[in-house]
Design a protein around this motif. Structure first.
Motif, mmCIF file in Angstrom:
data_model
loop_
_atom_site.group_PDB
_atom_site.id
_atom_site.type_symbol
_atom_site.label_atom_id
_atom_site.label_comp_id
_atom_site.label_asym_id
_atom_site.label_seq_id
_atom_site.Cartn_x
_atom_site.Cartn_y
_atom_site.Cartn_z
ATOM 1 N N VAL A 206 0.859 -1.182 0.000
ATOM 2 C CA VAL A 206 0.000 0.000 0.000
ATOM 3 C C VAL A 206 0.894 1.231 0.000
ATOM 4 C CG1 VAL A 206 -1.802 1.277 1.216
ATOM 5 C CG2 VAL A 206 -1.752 -1.228 1.338
ATOM 6 N N LEU A 207 0.690 2.109 -0.957
ATOM 7 C CA LEU A 207 1.468 3.346 -1.037
ATOM 8 C C LEU A 207 0.518 4.528 -0.896
ATOM 9 C CD1 LEU A 207 4.086 4.890 -1.535
ATOM 10 C CD2 LEU A 207 3.720 4.628 -3.992
ATOM 11 N N ILE A 208 0.679 5.274 0.206
ATOM 12 C CA ILE A 208 -0.136 6.474 0.438
ATOM 13 C C ILE A 208 0.607 7.673 -0.146
ATOM 14 C CG2 ILE A 208 -1.272 7.936 2.152
ATOM 15 C CD1 ILE A 208 -1.198 5.544 4.082
ATOM 16 N N LEU A 209 -0.035 8.361 -1.082
ATOM 17 C CA LEU A 209 0.537 9.540 -1.726
ATOM 18 C C LEU A 209 -0.231 10.772 -1.253
ATOM 19 C CD1 LEU A 209 0.861 8.152 -5.377
ATOM 20 C CD2 LEU A 209 2.636 8.224 -3.619
ATOM 21 N N ASP A 210 0.397 11.585 -0.430
ATOM 22 C CA ASP A 210 -0.252 12.772 0.134
ATOM 23 C C ASP A 210 0.151 13.979 -0.705
ATOM 24 O OD1 ASP A 210 -1.487 14.633 1.727
ATOM 25 O OD2 ASP A 210 -0.551 13.977 3.599
ATOM 26 N N GLU A 211 -0.796 14.537 -1.438
ATOM 27 C CA GLU A 211 -0.553 15.656 -2.365
ATOM 28 C C GLU A 211 0.617 15.330 -3.308
ATOM 29 O OE1 GLU A 211 -2.629 17.948 -2.550
ATOM 30 O OE2 GLU A 211 -3.560 18.241 -0.594
ATOM 31 N N PRO A 212 0.495 14.261 -4.116
ATOM 32 C CA PRO A 212 1.637 13.799 -4.917
ATOM 33 C C PRO A 212 2.114 14.772 -5.978
ATOM 34 C CG PRO A 212 -0.384 12.670 -5.584
ATOM 35 C CD PRO A 212 -0.702 13.425 -4.330
ATOM 36 N N THR A 213 1.272 15.728 -6.387
ATOM 37 C CA THR A 213 1.702 16.659 -7.445
ATOM 38 C C THR A 213 1.710 18.112 -6.983
ATOM 39 O OG1 THR A 213 -0.538 16.937 -8.348
ATOM 40 C CG2 THR A 213 0.771 15.099 -9.202
ATOM 41 N N ARG A 214 1.729 18.337 -5.677
ATOM 42 C CA ARG A 214 1.730 19.722 -5.181
ATOM 43 C C ARG A 214 3.015 20.441 -5.602
ATOM 44 N NH1 ARG A 214 0.416 20.928 0.975
ATOM 45 N NH2 ARG A 214 -1.682 21.017 0.123
ATOM 46 N N GLY A 215 2.845 21.633 -6.174
ATOM 47 C CA GLY A 215 3.994 22.470 -6.505
ATOM 48 C C GLY A 215 4.824 21.981 -7.679
ATOM 49 N N ILE A 216 4.250 21.100 -8.526
ATOM 50 C CA ILE A 216 5.002 20.673 -9.708
ATOM 51 C C ILE A 216 4.187 20.957 -10.961
ATOM 52 C CG2 ILE A 216 6.315 18.946 -8.430
ATOM 53 C CD1 ILE A 216 4.575 16.790 -9.575
ATOM 54 N N ASP A 217 4.865 21.008 -12.096
ATOM 55 C CA ASP A 217 4.236 21.467 -13.335
ATOM 56 C C ASP A 217 3.429 20.365 -14.010
ATOM 57 O OD1 ASP A 217 6.028 20.022 -15.415
ATOM 58 O OD2 ASP A 217 7.409 20.935 -13.998
ATOM 59 N N VAL A 218 2.681 20.759 -15.040
ATOM 60 C CA VAL A 218 1.774 19.816 -15.693
ATOM 61 C C VAL A 218 2.499 18.637 -16.349
ATOM 62 C CG1 VAL A 218 -0.179 21.347 -16.077
ATOM 63 C CG2 VAL A 218 1.706 21.366 -17.703
ATOM 64 N N GLY A 219 3.679 18.894 -16.908
ATOM 65 C CA GLY A 219 4.417 17.805 -17.547
ATOM 66 C C GLY A 219 4.861 16.764 -16.530
ATOM 67 N N ILE B 189 -2.912 2.041 -4.156
ATOM 68 C CA ILE B 189 -2.531 3.443 -3.941
ATOM 69 C C ILE B 189 -3.672 4.188 -3.266
ATOM 70 C CG2 ILE B 189 -2.079 5.648 -5.113
ATOM 71 C CD1 ILE B 189 -0.358 4.197 -7.083
ATOM 72 N N ILE B 190 -3.316 4.884 -2.189
ATOM 73 C CA ILE B 190 -4.254 5.807 -1.543
ATOM 74 C C ILE B 190 -3.738 7.210 -1.835
ATOM 75 C CG2 ILE B 190 -5.248 6.600 0.632
ATOM 76 C CD1 ILE B 190 -4.812 3.763 1.730
ATOM 77 N N MET B 191 -4.522 8.005 -2.552
ATOM 78 C CA MET B 191 -4.088 9.341 -2.967
ATOM 79 C C MET B 191 -4.903 10.416 -2.253
ATOM 80 S SD MET B 191 -4.045 11.139 -6.754
ATOM 81 C CE MET B 191 -5.827 11.116 -6.906
ATOM 82 N N ILE B 192 -4.205 11.267 -1.505
ATOM 83 C CA ILE B 192 -4.823 12.424 -0.861
ATOM 84 C C ILE B 192 -4.519 13.641 -1.726
ATOM 85 C CG2 ILE B 192 -4.805 13.902 1.185
ATOM 86 C CD1 ILE B 192 -3.772 11.418 2.744
ATOM 87 N N SER B 193 -5.533 14.429 -2.041
ATOM 88 C CA SER B 193 -5.290 15.613 -2.869
ATOM 89 C C SER B 193 -6.306 16.703 -2.564
ATOM 90 C CB SER B 193 -5.352 15.259 -4.357
ATOM 91 O OG SER B 193 -5.156 16.412 -5.152
ATOM 92 N N SER B 194 -5.807 17.950 -2.582
ATOM 93 C CA SER B 194 -6.688 19.116 -2.439
ATOM 94 C C SER B 194 -7.246 19.551 -3.784
ATOM 95 C CB SER B 194 -5.913 20.289 -1.811
ATOM 96 O OG SER B 194 -5.412 19.937 -0.553
ATOM 97 N N GLU B 195 -6.701 18.967 -4.868
ATOM 98 C CA GLU B 195 -7.137 19.326 -6.215
ATOM 99 C C GLU B 195 -8.268 18.389 -6.633
ATOM 100 O OE1 GLU B 195 -5.858 21.833 -8.043
ATOM 101 O OE2 GLU B 195 -4.398 22.402 -6.520
ATOM 102 N N LEU B 196 -9.497 18.896 -6.643
ATOM 103 C CA LEU B 196 -10.636 18.038 -6.982
ATOM 104 C C LEU B 196 -10.531 17.447 -8.389
ATOM 105 C CD1 LEU B 196 -13.896 19.512 -5.414
ATOM 106 C CD2 LEU B 196 -12.731 17.371 -4.913
ATOM 107 N N PRO B 197 -10.090 18.200 -9.399
ATOM 108 C CA PRO B 197 -9.943 17.580 -10.725
ATOM 109 C C PRO B 197 -9.003 16.374 -10.694
ATOM 110 C CG PRO B 197 -9.865 19.966 -10.919
ATOM 111 C CD PRO B 197 -9.833 19.656 -9.452
ATOM 112 N N GLU B 198 -7.959 16.450 -9.869
ATOM 113 C CA GLU B 198 -7.022 15.345 -9.744
ATOM 114 C C GLU B 198 -7.689 14.133 -9.090
ATOM 115 O OE1 GLU B 198 -2.497 15.625 -8.879
ATOM 116 O OE2 GLU B 198 -3.463 15.610 -6.909
ATOM 117 N N ILE B 199 -8.439 14.369 -8.024
ATOM 118 C CA ILE B 199 -9.166 13.287 -7.340
ATOM 119 C C ILE B 199 -10.143 12.627 -8.312
ATOM 120 C CG2 ILE B 199 -11.011 12.892 -5.655
ATOM 121 C CD1 ILE B 199 -8.478 12.901 -4.195
#
Length: 516
Positions: A427-440, A459-469
């Motif tokens: 199990v890999l928990i990813l907390d805000e995995p793309t915070r502060g990084i670019d689209v590419g 994978i458990i993904m936590i994100s503040s970005e609803l489109p990402e969720i």
């Protein structure tokens, strides 16, 4: 008189083995909001460090011209004296001091060595009114939310009579309301004739606020556009990455299998306020070969849940954690890693990396037992494994001996992911995995996630970005005040529904199912 308050001409900046800026031209008009975008490593921060005097005159080539006068900044104070203020993504406030002390730190009103605090307090009240803060000047920074701390940073910049304000990822850690408020303040600065350089990976925000947009890629100026209807997000992305991204979220059809992690009646108390529950009787399952998204507003308990499962947070824990059907006792991160439960922190610099170490040392840090014996670390094996992950995850670096502090945000994130891949997680928990990084870089990380899921990782993904969720999750779990208020299949979920449950609405079907 030129319409441009700032001209940076043919800027070249080199580091050992890397040309970070290669003939960059960048111009800002008086009283405009100028968006500066590009992938991590494109040169945005380096360009702004030159403008703010962090990299002094003589360490780069090219010209800086402000109001038609050539500038030769040898320190940050010179830049401030020329009317330039900068607000970094990581705020520079001293939390133990109050608002007034922070605003005038290093610029105190003093006469014969005695600070005039009455004058400082009066000026602070005026500045706080300008940025829309009602707090008293003697309020401690530690007692303010991150959104209000951003406004204190702006007030601090305004105290220095700035003409150009640089904002580096100002809304990265803000919720939607605080972000909207900050954008309103920035528009107000524009009306006062202050030029703003707005750096952000949130292209929707850049489109909504910028008058002009400049794109950097690989240390070069790609294009500058007047922001009108012809400048779409797709057009900006193509300029940033040098190719079209046909889909921001590369969703794949996953085939979830058996439950690998089960959490039953999990309750955790706050270590600083021992009688306060931060996780309240939470139960859920995560399955092999799926992405379980966790959504919720700031303070909902998402990160606290992840960190407490990992053994890095909380007191007076109760409930059960089962991995592969077996009850598991996790007293700390070591127990968690040994049982195949790994956690990628939302703050990679503070909790995910050792910045002074190089890439290979960071990658192998959580799995030293694999590359060592009674004689010590097998350096050849360490090099071999590190090179494997650098190649597999396309980490852009001249060498595995590069210090991770010198990498872009996206490449730093890939190093952290490599560290946990080496630990072979179930199990890999990813907390805000793309915070502060670019689209590419985001796109690359999404593809890495899909590959892991195809190999059977949960994978458990936590994100503040609803489109990402919504774009990457197979199932979505919504939290509010330490409780789960809903569980949604991605096909039935939308932003309105997720926000309804994130603000306290309850999924009665889901609750009744877990009560029986």
């Amino acid at each position: 008189m030129s319409e441009y308050i700032l001209k940076m001409q043919d800027i070249v900046k080199e580091f050992p083995g890397v040309r970070a800026l290669d003939g960059v031209d960048f111009k800002v008009k008086k009283g405009e909001i100028h968006g500066l975008v590009g992938e991590n490593g494109a040169g945005k921060s380096t360009l702004m460090k030159i403008l703010s005097g962090v990299y002094p005159y003589g360490t780069y080539e090219g010209k800086i011209i402000i109001n038609e006068q050539k500038q030769k900044f040898t320190r940050t104070k010179d830049s401030e004296n020329a009317g330039i203020g900068i607000i970094y993504q990581e705020l520079t406030l001293v939390k133990q001091m109050n608002i007034c002390e922070n605003i005038y730190l290093g610029n105190e009103f003093n006469k014969a060595g005695i600070i005039d605090w009455n004058k400082a307090m009066d000026c602070t009240k005026r500045l706080l009114k300008e940025v829309g803060l009602t707090e008293s000047p003697d309020t401690k920074i530690a007692n303010l939310g991150i959104g209000k701390q951003q406004l204190v940073e702006i007030a601090k910049a305004l105290s220095k009579d700035i003409k150009i304000l640089i904002l580096d990822e100002p809304t990265a850690a803000l919720n939607e309301d605080d972000s909207e408020n900050l954008l309103k303040i920035i528009k107000g600065l524009k009306e006062r004739g202050i030029s703003c350089i707005y750096i952000s990976h949130k292209l929707k925000e850049v489109k909504s606020i910028a008058d002009t947009i400049t794109i950097l890629r690989d240390g070069k100026t790609i294009d500058t556009y007047e922001n009108d209807e012809s400048v779409t997000e797709d057009k900006i992305i193509t300029g940033m990455v040098g190719r079209e991204l046909t889909q921001l979220f590369p969703r794949k059809e996953h085939n979830p299998k058996e439950t690998v992690l089960e959490v039953k009646n999990f309750t955790v108390y706050n270590p600083e306020i021992p009688d306060r529950k931060v996780i309240d009787n939470v139960s859920f399952r995560a399955r092999k070969g799926e992405i379980l998204g966790i959504a919720g507003l700031m303070g909902s308990g998402r990160t606290e849940l992840a960190m407490s499962l990992f053994g890095a947070y909380g007191i007076k824990k109760s409930g059960q954690i089962l991995i592969d059907g077996k009850k598991t006792t996790i007293k700390g991160p070591r127990d968690s890693i040994q049982n195949g439960l790994c956690y990628l922190s939302e703050d990679r610099k503070k909790n995910g990396l050792v910045l002074m170490m190089d890439i290979k040392e960071n990658i192998t840090l959580a799995s030293l037992d694999i590359i060592s014996d009674f004689r010590g670390i097998n350096e050849n094996e360490e090099i071999k494994i590190s090179n494997h992950y650098v190649d597999a995850l396309n980490i852009r670096t001249p060498s595995i001996e590069q210090k991770v502090r010198n990498l872009s945000g996206g490449n730093q994130q890939k190093v952290v992911i490599s560290k946990w891949l080496m630990a072979a997680p179930k199990v890999l928990i990813l907390d805000e995995p793309t915070r502060g990084i670019d689209v590419g870089a985001k796109y690359e990380i999404y593809n890495i996630m899909n590959d892991l899921v195809d190999k059977g990782v949960s994978i458990i993904m936590i994100s503040s970005e609803l489109p990402e969720i919504l774009g990457m999750s197979d199932r979505i779990m919504v939290m509010h005040e330490g409780k789960i208020t809903a569980e949604l299949d991605w096909k039935e979920a939308d932003q309105e529904k997720v926000m309804y449950y994130a603000t306290g609405g309850e999924d009665l079907d889901f609750i009744s199912e877990h009560l029986t």
